[in-house]
Design a protein around this motif. Structure first.
Motif, mmCIF file in Angstrom:
data_model
loop_
_atom_site.group_PDB
_atom_site.id
_atom_site.type_symbol
_atom_site.label_atom_id
_atom_site.label_comp_id
_atom_site.label_asym_id
_atom_site.label_seq_id
_atom_site.Cartn_x
_atom_site.Cartn_y
_atom_site.Cartn_z
ATOM 1 N N THR A 97 79.803 25.573 87.612
ATOM 2 C CA THR A 97 78.409 25.888 87.935
ATOM 3 C C THR A 97 77.469 24.864 87.317
ATOM 4 O OG1 THR A 97 78.934 28.238 88.039
ATOM 5 C CG2 THR A 97 76.614 27.661 87.736
ATOM 6 N N VAL A 98 77.718 24.543 86.060
ATOM 7 C CA VAL A 98 76.810 23.641 85.351
ATOM 8 C C VAL A 98 77.030 22.194 85.797
ATOM 9 C CG1 VAL A 98 76.096 22.802 83.071
ATOM 10 C CG2 VAL A 98 76.613 25.238 83.407
ATOM 11 N N SER A 99 78.286 21.776 85.964
ATOM 12 C CA SER A 99 78.485 20.371 86.339
ATOM 13 C C SER A 99 78.106 20.108 87.801
ATOM 14 C CB SER A 99 79.898 19.873 86.008
ATOM 15 O OG SER A 99 80.849 20.773 86.470
ATOM 16 N N PHE A 100 78.294 21.092 88.695
ATOM 17 C CA PHE A 100 77.848 20.918 90.091
ATOM 18 C C PHE A 100 76.332 20.748 90.150
ATOM 19 C CE2 PHE A 100 81.551 23.581 92.077
ATOM 20 C CZ PHE A 100 82.443 22.563 91.750
ATOM 21 N N SER A 101 75.644 21.438 89.267
ATOM 22 C CA SER A 101 74.188 21.376 89.252
ATOM 23 C C SER A 101 73.699 19.943 89.022
ATOM 24 C CB SER A 101 73.670 22.336 88.175
ATOM 25 O OG SER A 101 72.368 22.019 87.812
ATOM 26 N N ARG A 102 74.442 19.190 88.207
ATOM 27 C CA ARG A 102 74.116 17.782 88.008
ATOM 28 C C ARG A 102 74.290 17.000 89.314
ATOM 29 N NH1 ARG A 102 73.475 14.062 83.919
ATOM 30 N NH2 ARG A 102 74.324 12.031 84.442
ATOM 31 N N GLY A 103 75.354 17.330 90.045
ATOM 32 C CA GLY A 103 75.616 16.656 91.315
ATOM 33 C C GLY A 103 74.522 16.907 92.338
ATOM 34 N N VAL A 104 73.982 18.134 92.336
ATOM 35 C CA VAL A 104 72.918 18.494 93.272
ATOM 36 C C VAL A 104 71.731 17.531 93.129
ATOM 37 C CG1 VAL A 104 71.165 20.261 93.764
ATOM 38 C CG2 VAL A 104 73.559 20.914 93.467
ATOM 39 N N HIS A 105 71.520 17.069 91.903
ATOM 40 C CA HIS A 105 70.425 16.139 91.650
ATOM 41 C C HIS A 105 70.848 14.682 91.854
ATOM 42 C CE1 HIS A 105 67.269 18.834 90.148
ATOM 43 N NE2 HIS A 105 68.277 19.615 89.849
ATOM 44 N N GLY A 106 72.031 14.486 92.417
ATOM 45 C CA GLY A 106 72.476 13.137 92.740
ATOM 46 C C GLY A 106 72.876 12.311 91.533
ATOM 47 N N LYS A 107 73.183 13.011 90.420
ATOM 48 C CA LYS A 107 73.584 12.264 89.216
ATOM 49 C C LYS A 107 75.102 12.187 89.124
ATOM 50 C CE LYS A 107 69.554 11.982 86.697
ATOM 51 N NZ LYS A 107 69.126 11.766 85.327
ATOM 52 N N LYS A 108 75.591 11.094 88.556
ATOM 53 C CA LYS A 108 77.036 10.938 88.358
ATOM 54 C C LYS A 108 77.562 11.991 87.387
ATOM 55 C CE LYS A 108 77.628 6.037 89.308
ATOM 56 N NZ LYS A 108 76.506 5.204 88.845
ATOM 57 N N PRO A 109 78.833 12.417 87.572
ATOM 58 C CA PRO A 109 79.407 13.381 86.625
ATOM 59 C C PRO A 109 79.368 12.827 85.195
ATOM 60 C CG PRO A 109 80.854 13.084 88.517
ATOM 61 C CD PRO A 109 79.783 12.045 88.638
ATOM 62 N N ASP A 110 79.164 13.718 84.251
ATOM 63 C CA ASP A 110 79.126 13.307 82.851
ATOM 64 C C ASP A 110 79.717 14.447 82.006
ATOM 65 O OD1 ASP A 110 78.561 12.547 80.268
ATOM 66 O OD2 ASP A 110 76.527 11.836 80.712
ATOM 67 N N PRO A 111 81.061 14.521 81.985
ATOM 68 C CA PRO A 111 81.710 15.639 81.300
ATOM 69 C C PRO A 111 81.299 15.763 79.829
ATOM 70 C CG PRO A 111 83.300 14.401 82.597
ATOM 71 C CD PRO A 111 82.028 13.607 82.623
ATOM 72 N N ALA A 112 81.069 14.630 79.169
ATOM 73 C CA ALA A 112 80.701 14.696 77.748
ATOM 74 C C ALA A 112 79.340 15.378 77.586
ATOM 75 C CB ALA A 112 80.669 13.291 77.137
ATOM 76 N N LEU A 113 78.426 15.084 78.499
ATOM 77 C CA LEU A 113 77.106 15.720 78.445
ATOM 78 C C LEU A 113 77.230 17.220 78.711
ATOM 79 C CD1 LEU A 113 73.905 15.504 78.421
ATOM 80 C CD2 LEU A 113 74.130 15.473 80.910
ATOM 81 N N ILE A 114 77.996 17.585 79.742
ATOM 82 C CA ILE A 114 78.168 19.013 80.072
ATOM 83 C C ILE A 114 78.776 19.745 78.869
ATOM 84 C CG2 ILE A 114 79.241 20.683 81.656
ATOM 85 C CD1 ILE A 114 77.066 18.841 82.946
ATOM 86 N N GLU A 115 79.750 19.103 78.239
ATOM 87 C CA GLU A 115 80.360 19.708 77.047
ATOM 88 C C GLU A 115 79.319 19.952 75.962
ATOM 89 O OE1 GLU A 115 83.949 17.804 75.629
ATOM 90 O OE2 GLU A 115 83.717 18.680 73.635
#
Ligand code: ADP
Ligand code: ADP
Length: 224
Positions: A97-115
Motif C-alpha cells: 500500500t505504501v510503496s505503490f503510493s510512491r509509484g502513483v506519484h511517478g517516483k522510482k521505488p525506494d525500499p530504504a525510504l519506505i522502510e
C-alpha cells in the motif's frame, strides 16, 4: 517567501453554495497550522483547493511559487494529503500500500525510504499484514505513511482524529510532532480546540467560509 500563499480565494459550488468567501492566508515553511472550525465551515474545501482537487472560484493559490491551477503537476508533487479514511484495498499489505503510493506519484521505488517511513510510524512489524488486520490507530498511520511515500514538503491532514478515542488522539499528536522534526510543513483541519492547542504553532479560525482570525497559538488561547 511563504510556502503556501492564498490571495482573495472564493469558492461557489455548482449548486450556488458559497463555501469560501474571500480567504487570505500565508503559510510559512516548517510550521504546523491548524484550521479550526465547525462542520461545514469550509475547511475541506480550502485544503482541497490548495491540493488542486477542487477548482477555485476567484483568487489565487500559490504553492512554493507555483500556481495550483496552472501548474497542477508541480504543486501536486510537493503535497501529501492524508484523508479521513482509507479508501484502498483492505486485502493489500501495508508494504505494498505504501510503496505503490510512491509509484502513483511517478517516483522510482525506494525500499530504504519506505522502510524508514514504516519504522518511524511504528508500522514495520506489520509490513506484511493486510490493512484489514490492523487496528484503527495503525490504519490512520498507514494513511500518513502513504502520504509521505513521495516525500512531500507539505502535508495536509483532514480531521486526523475525527471519531477516534482519546488514546488514539494522543498517539496521532505524537506522530505529527515527529513529522515536524523532519521539517515537513503541516496543515491540519480540526473541530477540536484541544487539538489545535496541543499541536499547532498557529491557528486559523474558519467559519461560514471566512477566516475569522489567524493567530499564534498562545495569543489565541488567551482570547478563548
Ligand atoms: P465544482 O464547482 O468544483 O465543479 P460541483 O458543484 O460540480 O463542484 O460538485 C462536485 C461534486 O460534489 C459533485 O459530484 C457533487 O455531486 C458533489 N456534491 C454536491 N453537493 C455536495 C455537498 N453538499 N457536499 C459534498 N459534496 C457535494
Ligand atoms: P468543513 O470541512 O469545514 O466541514 P466543507 O468544506 O466540507 O466544510 O463544506 C463547506 C460547505 O460546503 C458545507 O456546507 C458543504 O455542504 C458544502 N459543500 C461541500 N462540497 C460541496 C459540493 N461539492 N457542492 C456543494 N456544496 C458543497
Amino acid at each position: 517567501a511563504p510556502i503556501v500563499s492564498i490571495d482573495r480565494l472564493t469558492k461557489t459550488y455548482g449548486n450556488g453554495f458559497e463555501a469560501l468567501k474571500g480567504i487570505d492566508l500565508d503559510i510559512e515553511e516548517g510550521e504546523i497550522l491548524a484550521l479550526l472550525g465547525p462542520n461545514g465551515a469550509g475547511k475541506t474545501t480550502l485544503i482541497s483547493i490548495i491540493c488542486g482537487l477542487v477548482n477555485p472560484g476567484s483568487g489565487k493559490v500559490m504553492v512554493a511559487g507555483h500556481d495550483v491551477v496552472k501548474d497542477f503537476r508541480a504543486t501536486r508533487a510537493l503535497i501529501g494529503l492524508v484523508p479521513q479514511e482509507l479508501t484502498t484495498d483492505m486485502f493489500e499489505t501495508v508494504w505494498n500500500t505504501v510503496s505503490f503510493s510512491r509509484g502513483v506519484h511517478g517516483k522510482k521505488p525506494d525500499p530504504a525510504l519506505i522502510e524508514s517511513i514504516l519504522k518511524d510510524l511504528s508500522l514495520w512489524e506489520k509490513k506484511d499484514n493486510t490493512l484489514r488486520e490492523l487496528s484503527g490507530g495503525m490504519k490512520r498511520r498507514v494513511l500518513i505513511a502513504k502520504a509521505l511515500a513521495h516525500e512531500p514538503k507539505i502535508l495536509f491532514l483532514d480531521e486526523p482524529t475525527a471519531g477516534v478515542d482519546v488514546n488514539l488522539r494522543r498517539e496521532m499528536w505524537q506522530v505529527v510532532e515527529r513529522l515536524r522534526e523532519n521539517g515537513v510543513t503541516i496543515i491540519l483541519t480540526t473541530h477540536y480546540i484541544e487539538e489545535a492547542e496541543e499541536i499547532a504553532d498557529r491557528v486559523g479560525v474558519i467559519n461560514g467560509g471566512r477566516l475569522l482570525l489567524v493567530e499564534e497559538k498562545r495569543a489565541l488561547m488567551q482570547k478563548l
